[in-house]
Every structure is written in structure tokens, then in C-alpha cells.
Scaffold this active site. Structure first.
Site, PDB file in Angstrom:
ATOM      1  N   GLU A 171     -25.683  -9.341  43.508  1.00  9.73           N
ATOM      2  CA  GLU A 171     -26.829 -10.257  43.668  1.00  9.73           C
ATOM      3  C   GLU A 171     -26.876 -10.774  45.096  1.00  9.73           C
ATOM      4  O   GLU A 171     -25.850 -11.147  45.670  1.00  9.73           O
ATOM      5  CB  GLU A 171     -26.708 -11.420  42.682  1.00  9.73           C
ATOM      6  CG  GLU A 171     -27.060 -10.978  41.272  1.00  9.73           C
ATOM      7  CD  GLU A 171     -26.938 -12.099  40.257  1.00  9.73           C
ATOM      8  OE1 GLU A 171     -26.581 -13.218  40.650  1.00  9.73           O
ATOM      9  OE2 GLU A 171     -27.202 -11.834  39.075  1.00  9.73           O
TER      10      GLU A 171
ATOM     11  N   LYS B 131     -42.358   9.212  41.940  1.00 17.09           N
ATOM     12  CA  LYS B 131     -43.536  10.059  41.692  1.00 17.09           C
ATOM     13  C   LYS B 131     -43.605  11.127  42.782  1.00 17.09           C
ATOM     14  O   LYS B 131     -42.726  11.980  42.838  1.00 17.09           O
ATOM     15  CB  LYS B 131     -44.795   9.188  41.618  1.00 17.09           C
ATOM     16  CG  LYS B 131     -44.763   8.174  40.455  1.00 17.09           C
ATOM     17  CD  LYS B 131     -46.070   7.408  40.339  1.00 17.09           C
ATOM     18  CE  LYS B 131     -46.106   6.510  39.114  1.00 17.09           C
ATOM     19  NZ  LYS B 131     -45.573   5.168  39.352  1.00 17.09           N
TER      20      LYS B 131
ATOM     21  N   ARG C  98     -35.973   6.865  39.643  1.00 17.37           N
ATOM     22  CA  ARG C  98     -36.935   5.924  39.052  1.00 17.37           C
ATOM     23  C   ARG C  98     -36.714   4.539  39.674  1.00 17.37           C
ATOM     24  O   ARG C  98     -35.614   3.996  39.591  1.00 17.37           O
ATOM     25  CB  ARG C  98     -36.661   5.888  37.548  1.00 17.37           C
ATOM     26  CG  ARG C  98     -37.676   5.199  36.707  1.00 17.37           C
ATOM     27  CD  ARG C  98     -37.614   5.760  35.309  1.00 17.37           C
ATOM     28  NE  ARG C  98     -38.071   7.132  35.334  1.00 17.37           N
ATOM     29  CZ  ARG C  98     -39.359   7.496  35.304  1.00 17.37           C
ATOM     30  NH1 ARG C  98     -40.297   6.589  35.208  1.00 17.37           N
ATOM     31  NH2 ARG C  98     -39.692   8.756  35.366  1.00 17.37           N
TER      32      ARG C  98
ATOM     33  N   TYR D  44     -21.722  -5.461  40.760  1.00 16.03           N
ATOM     34  CA  TYR D  44     -22.705  -6.549  40.853  1.00 16.03           C
ATOM     35  C   TYR D  44     -22.907  -6.927  42.310  1.00 16.03           C
ATOM     36  O   TYR D  44     -21.944  -7.088  43.050  1.00 16.03           O
ATOM     37  CB  TYR D  44     -22.219  -7.778  40.077  1.00 16.03           C
ATOM     38  CG  TYR D  44     -23.112  -8.066  38.900  1.00 16.03           C
ATOM     39  CD1 TYR D  44     -24.462  -8.351  39.104  1.00 16.03           C
ATOM     40  CD2 TYR D  44     -22.636  -8.027  37.593  1.00 16.03           C
ATOM     41  CE1 TYR D  44     -25.301  -8.588  38.031  1.00 16.03           C
ATOM     42  CE2 TYR D  44     -23.471  -8.268  36.521  1.00 16.03           C
ATOM     43  CZ  TYR D  44     -24.805  -8.549  36.747  1.00 16.03           C
ATOM     44  OH  TYR D  44     -25.644  -8.773  35.695  1.00 16.03           O
TER      45      TYR D  44
ATOM     46  N   ASP E 109     -50.971  -0.690  46.982  1.00 14.98           N
ATOM     47  CA  ASP E 109     -50.039  -0.173  45.976  1.00 14.98           C
ATOM     48  C   ASP E 109     -50.056   1.353  46.092  1.00 14.98           C
ATOM     49  O   ASP E 109     -50.975   2.019  45.605  1.00 14.98           O
ATOM     50  CB  ASP E 109     -50.497  -0.639  44.593  1.00 14.98           C
ATOM     51  CG  ASP E 109     -49.635  -0.089  43.475  1.00 14.98           C
ATOM     52  OD1 ASP E 109     -48.838   0.836  43.729  1.00 14.98           O
ATOM     53  OD2 ASP E 109     -49.764  -0.576  42.335  1.00 14.98           O
TER      54      ASP E 109
END
Ligand code: DSN
Length: 434
Positions: free
Chosen positions: A62, A242, A248, A60, A213
């Protein structure tokens, strides 16, 4: 003809879960014996896969490097700093955020950093090639902000001036009329280069911010074959999986001036704990994309798409925008067969081992679930080493498949040819078991 094993390279770690092991094996078989032509997919390298499957998933973290809410992040901070530094260097940006879990999250965070609820945003129409997060009524973006849209110019029927390119007169007109606070460039189904400069000029003329984008062309920009929006747009968002060929995920680039707003929008604004295993894999991919071989790859992706598009035209299809300058072609099926829908074409091609997705074409008379188009891309097959001869052959195979779609024997023959072609270009030749 050799046959790939149905085993996955990660079999050894899945001994106690035969069901998941079998599914991974089945997917390895599918990916290596069918043609991957979905324009938003690619084959990540073994190094990217290794980092994604690593023990970093256990942690973790954060917060951001040096400012975490949990202990034990000495190594994780180095991982995230490495990814940020590599990304900043790759695109020549001032600031990078590598935490977005996806492109949609990156866009939501960018909007949150630049806008107040209710502000007006000008973006590309979904049915002309835009993305769900560019204000689709189905997306939360349209519930928080007010979207107005631009599209592509009408098709002309003239092969030399086909139209269906971004209509900058319309962008300027709508911008003058609606006074958006933000203008968005970028698309999911558009086969031409998107030049950031006219968008910047229009944004400046109405006092709007500008978001690019780059989810689809990020790898082409990194590889130097498309113009870079970095330093032109206020914020650049993109996906890493992509054309950029990483794991991903998403990422954001911006100026130092916007760094704090962007970082707070991602965490704590939108997400909780970052996926540090994916961030490590992003770091791997950013290093890969900075190598000279990646420039060669990006140029080949574009050359392959052009060869593929040429073969599809020869087979009787019409290409939206008249051709391609990037990694994808958008096929209007109606010229080939007025009765053939995108949905049926996708299903028939799947049976033949050719994987792609149906897509609306500009002003499509059919619904987004049925469609009159197909979107196909060259990024994944270029990674396997396929070149223009193979892409031309695949264009012809698509024509045969769709023409003979009622003939089971003809489809079986195409399936066999597809399998043979795939086995000659394995996506993971260095990984045992694929
Ligand atoms: N699903 C992505 C694509 O295929 O382009 C966009 O989110």
C-alpha cells in the site's frame, strides 16, 4: 489435423488441485480451438503470463514507491517504478499511475481527482457506444456525479455518408447548455477514430476538464495508428489488456500538475494494496508495446478489421458507422435478417466456435440483454498471426453460420472449419501444452 493437448502450461504447479488444473486445460483448449473475436480481448504474451503468475502476488505494498505503509518493498518499488517509467516513455506522458485494478477503477479515480460529488459530467451515451462508468444509471458513477450525454449522429442510409459518428455539434450544444466540469471522450462500441482535438476545443470553450478514456484504442495509440490524446486531454485512462495486449488491469496518465490528485484518488481514495504481480506484467507489456514489431501489429489489427468488415458487408450485414478505422466492427443484424437478435446470433456463433458479444446499436429498439447488434474485434486473432485472407474467410463463415442457424449439420461443418483454422494459428506456439 493436430489437436492441442488439454493440459495447461502451468500443469506442473497445479498437481495438487486437479479441478483447477482441469479447468485451465479446458480453457486452454477453448482459447486455442475457437475464434476469439471479442473486441476487448487479446492473447497476452508468455512473458506477461509469467509475471502475472509470479511470486509478486505475495507482497503487500500500500502506498507508492518510496512511500509505502509496509516494510520489505525494496524490490517492489523497483518493479512499480519500472512500470511507471516505461509507461511514461511509451506515451510521452508526464506522470503515470499503474495501480488501477481495471479500467472502471481508473475512471472512478480520474473522476475523484477532477470532480466534487454532484458535479456535472458530459460523456457518451451507453446505448451509442459509451461505457457503464460514463454515467450509466446502473453504475455508481451516476450516483456520485450528474451525467449528461452526447451520442452519434443518426444513420442516413447513404453508404457514402453513413452517419453514426460522434456528433460534435451535439457535444458543443450540450456543453454550452449544461456547463459540465468534465467532458469524457472514449467508448466501448465505436468503430471510428476518436480525435481528441475537437473535444479539447469544446472543453476549453466551457472551462471544462477533459478526460480521454482510451480503454479500447490504447494499443492503437501506442502503435502509432491512432492520434494520441496524451498532452491534449487533462487525464487519459485505459485498460492494459485490450489492444495494448498486457495483463488485465488499468492505468492513468496525466500532467505533473494533476499527479498528486490522481495518485491519492487511486490510493487511498479507491483501492487498497496494489497488485504488484500485475504491475510487473504491465511493465512487460509496456516494453513489448514500445518495440517496432508492435507498430506493425497495431497497423495489422486495423487492416484486419477493415478486411473483416468488408467481408461482413459482402455477406449481407450492415456496419454501424459504415465501416471501421480501429480494431472493431459493430454489426447491425437487421439488414441481414430482421428477426435475428444479437442474443441469438451470439449463441449460434458460440456453437460454431466463433466467440463474440451481442451489443446494442445506436437507438436499438431491443433491450441491452437482447440487442440488434454484434460487436467483433480483430486484436486477438491478429496476435495469432492471422491476416486479411483469414479475416475475410471468418466474415464469410459468420454469414454462413447465421444464415444456416437452424441446420445442425451446417453448424458442425463451420465448427470443423473454425477448428482447423485455429489450429493453424495457435495463440501460444512456444508454450508446451496449449
Ligand atoms: N467490458 C469492456 C468491453 O468489452 O469493452 C468494457 O468494460
Amino acid at each position: 489435423m493436430s489437436s492441442p493437448s488439454t493440459a495447461s502450461p502451468f500443469d506442473a504447479w497445479l498437481v495438487d488441485d486437479p479441478e483447477v488444473r482441469r479447468l485451465l486445460g479446458d480453457e486452454a483448449e477453448r482459447q486455442s480451438t475457437t475464434l476469439q473475436l471479442i473486441a476487448s480481448e487479446n492473447f497476452a504474451s508468455p512473458a506477461v503470463l509469467a509475471a502475472t503468475g509470479s511470486i509478486l502476488t505475495n507482497k503487500y505494498a500500500e502506498g507508492y514507491p518510496g512511500r509505502r505503509y509496509y516494510g520489505g518493498n525494496q524490490v517492489i518499488d523497483q518493479v512499480e517504478n519500472l512500470a511507471r517509467d516505461r509507461l511514461v516513455a511509451l506515451f510521452g506522458a508526464e506522470h503515470a499511475n499503474v495501480q488501477p485494478h481495471a479500467g472502471a477503477n481508473a475512471n472512478l479515480a480520474a473522476y475523484q481527482a477532477l470532480l466534487d460529488p454532484g458535479d456535472t459530467v458530459l460523456a457518451m451515451r451507453l446505448d451509442h457506444g459509451g461505457h457503464l462508468t460514463h454515467g450509466s444509471p446502473a453504475s455508481i458513477t451516476s450516483k456520485i456525479w450528474r451525467f449528461v450525454s452526447y451520442g452519434v449522429s443518426p444513420a442516413t442510409g447513404d453508404p457514402d455518408k453513413p452517419g453514426e459518428t460522434i456528433d460534435f455539434d451535439q457535444v458543443a450544444d450540450v456543453a454550452r447548455r449544461e456547463r459540465p466540469k468534465l467532458i469524457v471522450a472514449g467508448s466501448t462500441a465505436y468503430s471510428r477514430i476518436i480525435d481528441p482535438l475537437p473535444f479539447r476545443e469544446i472543453a476549453d470553450s466551457v472551462g471544462a476538464r477533459f478526460l480521454f478514456d482510451a480503454a479500447h484504442p490504447a494499443g492503437l495509440i501506442a502503435g502509432g495508428v491512432h492520434p494520441s490524446p496524451v498532452g491534449v486531454a487533462d487525464v487519459v485512462t485505459f485498460t492494459t489488456h485490450k489492444t495494448l495486449r498486457g495483463p488485465r488491469g488499468g492505468a492513468i496518465l496525466c500532467s505533473e500538475e494533476l499527479a498528486k490528485a490522481v495518485d491519492s484518488a487511486v490510493f487511498p481514495g479507491l483501492q487498497g494494496g496494489p497488485l504488484e504481480h500485475v504491475i510487473a506484467a504491465k511493465a512487460v507489456a509496456f516494453a513489448e508495446a514500445s518495440r517496432p514489431e508492435f507498430r506493425t501489429y497495431a497497423a495489422q489489427v486495423v487492416a484486419n478489421a477493415a478486411a473483416f468488415g468488408g467481408a461482413l458487408i459482402e455477406a449481407g450485414f450492415r456496419l454501424v458507422s459504415g465501416g471501421t478505422e480501429n480494431h472493431q466492427v459493430l454489426v447491425d443484424l437487421r439488414a441481414f435478417d430482421a428477426e435475428l437478435t444479437g442474443k441469438v446470433a451470439q449463441e449460434v456463433l458460440d456453437r460454431a466456435g466463433i466467440t463474440c458479444n451481442r451489443n446494442t446499436i445506436p437507438d436499438d429498439p431491443r433491450s441491452p440483454f437482447i440487442t440488434s447488434g454484434l460487436r467483433l474485434g480483430s486484436a486477438a486473432l491478429t496476435t495469432t498471426g492471422m491476416g486479411e485472407p483469414e479475416m475475410r474467410a471468418i466474415g464469410a463463415l459468420i454469414g454462413r453460420t447465421l444464415r444456416d442457424r437452424e441446420d445442425d449439420a451446417a453448424l458442425a461443418q463451420v465448427r470443423a472449419e473454425v477448428r482447423e483454422l485455429c489450429l493453424a494459428f495457435p495463440p501460444y506456439p512456444t508454450l508446451a501444452g496449449t
